[in-house]
Design a protein around this motif. Structure first.
Motif, PDB file in Angstrom:
ATOM      1  N   LEU A  13       0.860  -1.182   0.000  1.00  0.00           N
ATOM      2  CA  LEU A  13       0.000   0.000   0.000  1.00  0.00           C
ATOM      3  C   LEU A  13       0.898   1.234   0.000  1.00  0.00           C
ATOM      4  O   LEU A  13       1.933   1.262   0.660  1.00  0.00           O
ATOM      5  CB  LEU A  13      -0.913   0.009   1.230  1.00  0.00           C
ATOM      6  N   GLU A  14       0.486   2.236  -0.734  1.00  0.00           N
ATOM      7  CA  GLU A  14       1.261   3.476  -0.871  1.00  0.00           C
ATOM      8  C   GLU A  14       0.691   4.538   0.048  1.00  0.00           C
ATOM      9  O   GLU A  14      -0.522   4.737   0.107  1.00  0.00           O
ATOM     10  CB  GLU A  14       1.161   3.953  -2.324  1.00  0.00           C
ATOM     11  N   GLY A  15       1.562   5.214   0.785  1.00  0.00           N
ATOM     12  CA  GLY A  15       1.084   6.251   1.690  1.00  0.00           C
ATOM     13  C   GLY A  15       2.011   7.448   1.772  1.00  0.00           C
ATOM     14  O   GLY A  15       3.076   7.485   1.157  1.00  0.00           O
ATOM     15  N   ARG A  16       1.574   8.426   2.544  1.00  0.00           N
ATOM     16  CA  ARG A  16       2.383   9.593   2.906  1.00  0.00           C
ATOM     17  C   ARG A  16       2.394   9.655   4.431  1.00  0.00           C
ATOM     18  O   ARG A  16       1.332   9.722   5.056  1.00  0.00           O
ATOM     19  CB  ARG A  16       1.789  10.879   2.337  1.00  0.00           C
ATOM     20  N   TYR A  17       3.582   9.650   4.982  1.00  0.00           N
ATOM     21  CA  TYR A  17       3.752   9.561   6.426  1.00  0.00           C
ATOM     22  C   TYR A  17       4.466  10.810   6.931  1.00  0.00           C
ATOM     23  O   TYR A  17       5.498  11.206   6.398  1.00  0.00           O
ATOM     24  CB  TYR A  17       4.575   8.310   6.754  1.00  0.00           C
ATOM     25  N   GLY A  39     -11.458   8.815  -6.059  1.00  0.00           N
ATOM     26  CA  GLY A  39     -10.923   9.084  -4.729  1.00  0.00           C
ATOM     27  C   GLY A  39      -9.492   8.593  -4.568  1.00  0.00           C
ATOM     28  O   GLY A  39      -9.183   7.453  -4.908  1.00  0.00           O
ATOM     29  N   THR A  40      -8.624   9.464  -4.078  1.00  0.00           N
ATOM     30  CA  THR A  40      -7.236   9.087  -3.770  1.00  0.00           C
ATOM     31  C   THR A  40      -6.812   9.819  -2.488  1.00  0.00           C
ATOM     32  O   THR A  40      -7.513  10.703  -2.006  1.00  0.00           O
ATOM     33  CB  THR A  40      -6.239   9.488  -4.887  1.00  0.00           C
ATOM     34  N   MET A  41      -5.623   9.463  -2.001  1.00  0.00           N
ATOM     35  CA  MET A  41      -5.117  10.122  -0.794  1.00  0.00           C
ATOM     36  C   MET A  41      -4.755  11.580  -1.056  1.00  0.00           C
ATOM     37  O   MET A  41      -4.511  12.336  -0.113  1.00  0.00           O
ATOM     38  CB  MET A  41      -3.899   9.380  -0.249  1.00  0.00           C
ATOM     39  N   ASN A  42      -4.723  11.995  -2.330  1.00  0.00           N
ATOM     40  CA  ASN A  42      -4.413  13.385  -2.646  1.00  0.00           C
ATOM     41  C   ASN A  42      -5.660  14.235  -2.876  1.00  0.00           C
ATOM     42  O   ASN A  42      -5.566  15.391  -3.290  1.00  0.00           O
ATOM     43  CB  ASN A  42      -3.477  13.461  -3.855  1.00  0.00           C
ATOM     44  N   ASN A  43      -6.823  13.656  -2.606  1.00  0.00           N
ATOM     45  CA  ASN A  43      -8.063  14.430  -2.604  1.00  0.00           C
ATOM     46  C   ASN A  43      -7.881  15.659  -1.705  1.00  0.00           C
ATOM     47  O   ASN A  43      -7.225  15.593  -0.669  1.00  0.00           O
ATOM     48  CB  ASN A  43      -9.176  13.516  -2.069  1.00  0.00           C
ATOM     49  N   LYS A  44      -8.484  16.780  -2.094  1.00  0.00           N
ATOM     50  CA  LYS A  44      -8.257  18.041  -1.365  1.00  0.00           C
ATOM     51  C   LYS A  44      -8.685  17.966   0.099  1.00  0.00           C
ATOM     52  O   LYS A  44      -7.999  18.476   0.981  1.00  0.00           O
ATOM     53  CB  LYS A  44      -9.030  19.173  -2.049  1.00  0.00           C
ATOM     54  N   VAL A  45      -9.841  17.352   0.357  1.00  0.00           N
ATOM     55  CA  VAL A  45     -10.312  17.251   1.745  1.00  0.00           C
ATOM     56  C   VAL A  45      -9.335  16.402   2.567  1.00  0.00           C
ATOM     57  O   VAL A  45      -8.953  16.768   3.683  1.00  0.00           O
ATOM     58  CB  VAL A  45     -11.734  16.661   1.808  1.00  0.00           C
ATOM     59  N   VAL A  46      -8.922  15.277   1.988  1.00  0.00           N
ATOM     60  CA  VAL A  46      -8.001  14.369   2.686  1.00  0.00           C
ATOM     61  C   VAL A  46      -6.660  15.059   2.946  1.00  0.00           C
ATOM     62  O   VAL A  46      -6.114  14.999   4.056  1.00  0.00           O
ATOM     63  CB  VAL A  46      -7.804  13.078   1.853  1.00  0.00           C
ATOM     64  N   TYR A  47      -6.142  15.723   1.927  1.00  0.00           N
ATOM     65  CA  TYR A  47      -4.865  16.441   2.041  1.00  0.00           C
ATOM     66  C   TYR A  47      -4.939  17.489   3.150  1.00  0.00           C
ATOM     67  O   TYR A  47      -4.040  17.598   3.994  1.00  0.00           O
ATOM     68  CB  TYR A  47      -4.555  17.090   0.685  1.00  0.00           C
ATOM     69  N   ASN A  48      -6.023  18.253   3.152  1.00  0.00           N
ATOM     70  CA  ASN A  48      -6.167  19.305   4.159  1.00  0.00           C
ATOM     71  C   ASN A  48      -6.382  18.750   5.560  1.00  0.00           C
ATOM     72  O   ASN A  48      -5.868  19.322   6.534  1.00  0.00           O
ATOM     73  CB  ASN A  48      -7.306  20.255   3.773  1.00  0.00           C
ATOM     74  N   LEU A  49      -7.105  17.646   5.677  1.00  0.00           N
ATOM     75  CA  LEU A  49      -7.261  17.001   6.986  1.00  0.00           C
ATOM     76  C   LEU A  49      -5.900  16.510   7.493  1.00  0.00           C
ATOM     77  O   LEU A  49      -5.572  16.655   8.672  1.00  0.00           O
ATOM     78  CB  LEU A  49      -8.231  15.820   6.892  1.00  0.00           C
ATOM     79  N   HIS A  50      -5.128  15.920   6.594  1.00  0.00           N
ATOM     80  CA  HIS A  50      -3.800  15.411   6.944  1.00  0.00           C
ATOM     81  C   HIS A  50      -2.957  16.527   7.579  1.00  0.00           C
ATOM     82  O   HIS A  50      -2.395  16.360   8.666  1.00  0.00           O
ATOM     83  CB  HIS A  50      -3.125  14.868   5.679  1.00  0.00           C
ATOM     84  N   TYR A  51      -2.891  17.668   6.889  1.00  0.00           N
ATOM     85  CA  TYR A  51      -2.054  18.757   7.395  1.00  0.00           C
ATOM     86  C   TYR A  51      -2.647  19.409   8.631  1.00  0.00           C
ATOM     87  O   TYR A  51      -1.908  19.905   9.494  1.00  0.00           O
ATOM     88  CB  TYR A  51      -1.770  19.774   6.294  1.00  0.00           C
ATOM     89  N   VAL A  60       0.968  11.696  11.327  1.00  0.00           N
ATOM     90  CA  VAL A  60      -0.173  11.400  10.448  1.00  0.00           C
ATOM     91  C   VAL A  60       0.222  10.486   9.292  1.00  0.00           C
ATOM     92  O   VAL A  60       1.309  10.602   8.730  1.00  0.00           O
ATOM     93  CB  VAL A  60      -0.772  12.701   9.859  1.00  0.00           C
ATOM     94  N   LEU A  61      -0.708   9.601   8.934  1.00  0.00           N
ATOM     95  CA  LEU A  61      -0.557   8.752   7.749  1.00  0.00           C
ATOM     96  C   LEU A  61      -1.826   8.827   6.919  1.00  0.00           C
ATOM     97  O   LEU A  61      -2.938   8.671   7.434  1.00  0.00           O
ATOM     98  CB  LEU A  61      -0.329   7.293   8.181  1.00  0.00           C
ATOM     99  N   ARG A  62      -1.665   9.132   5.640  1.00  0.00           N
ATOM    100  CA  ARG A  62      -2.765   8.934   4.694  1.00  0.00           C
ATOM    101  C   ARG A  62      -2.250   7.958   3.652  1.00  0.00           C
ATOM    102  O   ARG A  62      -1.033   7.848   3.442  1.00  0.00           O
ATOM    103  CB  ARG A  62      -3.250  10.244   4.088  1.00  0.00           C
ATOM    104  N   PHE A  63      -3.137   7.233   2.998  1.00  0.00           N
ATOM    105  CA  PHE A  63      -2.666   6.207   2.070  1.00  0.00           C
ATOM    106  C   PHE A  63      -3.724   5.942   1.008  1.00  0.00           C
ATOM    107  O   PHE A  63      -4.882   6.336   1.145  1.00  0.00           O
ATOM    108  CB  PHE A  63      -2.339   4.907   2.832  1.00  0.00           C
ATOM    109  N   ASN A  64      -3.310   5.264  -0.044  1.00  0.00           N
ATOM    110  CA  ASN A  64      -4.229   4.856  -1.106  1.00  0.00           C
ATOM    111  C   ASN A  64      -4.765   3.461  -0.822  1.00  0.00           C
ATOM    112  O   ASN A  64      -3.993   2.524  -0.578  1.00  0.00           O
ATOM    113  CB  ASN A  64      -3.521   4.858  -2.466  1.00  0.00           C
ATOM    114  N   PHE A  65      -6.079   3.318  -0.887  1.00  0.00           N
ATOM    115  CA  PHE A  65      -6.673   1.989  -0.787  1.00  0.00           C
ATOM    116  C   PHE A  65      -6.192   1.119  -1.949  1.00  0.00           C
ATOM    117  O   PHE A  65      -5.686   1.623  -2.960  1.00  0.00           O
ATOM    118  CB  PHE A  65      -8.210   2.077  -0.835  1.00  0.00           C
TER     119      PHE A  65
END
Length: 217
Positions: A13-17, A39-51, A60-65
């Motif tokens: 699985l690919e993520g940003r940690y 839908g991907t981990m680079n979606n704007k809502v997901v990206y903004n929640l991450h930061y 924080v970790l977000r990742f691609n299903f």
């Protein structure tokens, strides 16, 4: 933002940690919207929640299903995606053994997966559900909902109508021992197009900060 590859049930699985320096920093995973609708981990809502979580001191970790980006496997109707989320949380916890707080945040389809993960993992202390699609998916598994959290949606949401979200919140309000906060943003659609994104992220941040302050007393 380090790219990470970690093992999932169907391969990598690919993520940003994004780790904090403090070894006991709280941890959070952020789950993206429906893989079959872009839908991907680079979606704007997901990206903004991450930061937002990172800026509040979370690791924080977000990742691609599975089947999205460089993540292996194929879409699995939410069943496999829940296993992916569990693997992501395992990975995050393995790197952060001293963390005192664990949160899950999800947007749309990711909110549905996040709430299911909540039921399986008692160590999750809080959740954020953004635009939960209560009209498309059955949330009745939340009986009882094991931890307090925030459900936030837009009143102009045509993908997941606000009335269905209100019904979900009302069911959760009947449960004892937890507090479900619910916020509705006037004029905001499912994706919190500007100028509503900043307001939504600000509300989420205020809620999480308040919860962290309460638990540290």
């Amino acid at each position: 933002m380090p790219e990470v590859i970690f093992p999932g049930p169907e391969g990598r699985l690919e993520g940003r940690y994004h780790p904090q320096k403090e070894k006991d920093a709280p941890i959070a995973i952020v789950l993206h919207p429906h893989p079959q609708f872009g839908g991907t981990m680079n979606n704007k809502v997901v990206y903004n929640l991450h930061y937002a979580f990172y800026n509040m001191g979370f690791t924080v970790l977000r990742f691609n299903f599975r089947g999205v980006g460089r993540s292996q496997g194929e879409y699995d109707q939410g069943i496999g995606e829940l296993s992916d989320a569990a693997s992501a949380l395992d990975y995050l916890q393995s790197m952060n053994n001293n963390s005192k707080h664990c949160w899950v945040a999800g947007f749309s389809f990711g909110a549905w997966i996040g709430m299911q993960l909540l039921m399986r993992r008692p160590e999750i202390t809080g959740f954020i559900s953004v635009s939960p699609p209560a009209n498309m998916y059955d949330f009745s598994f939340l009986a009882p909902c094991p931890s307090s959290g925030l459900i936030i949606n837009g009143l102009a949401d045509r993908v997941a109508p606000p009335a269905d979200t209100v019904s979900l919140v009302n069911k959760l309000h009947e449960q004892k021992g937890i507090t479900i906060s619910h916020q509705e943003l006037e004029g905001a659609d499912h994706f919190f197009q500007e100028p509503h994104m900043d307001t939504m992220i600000g509300n989420v941040s205020d809620y999480v900060k308040r919860r962290l302050t309460e638990t540290s007393r």
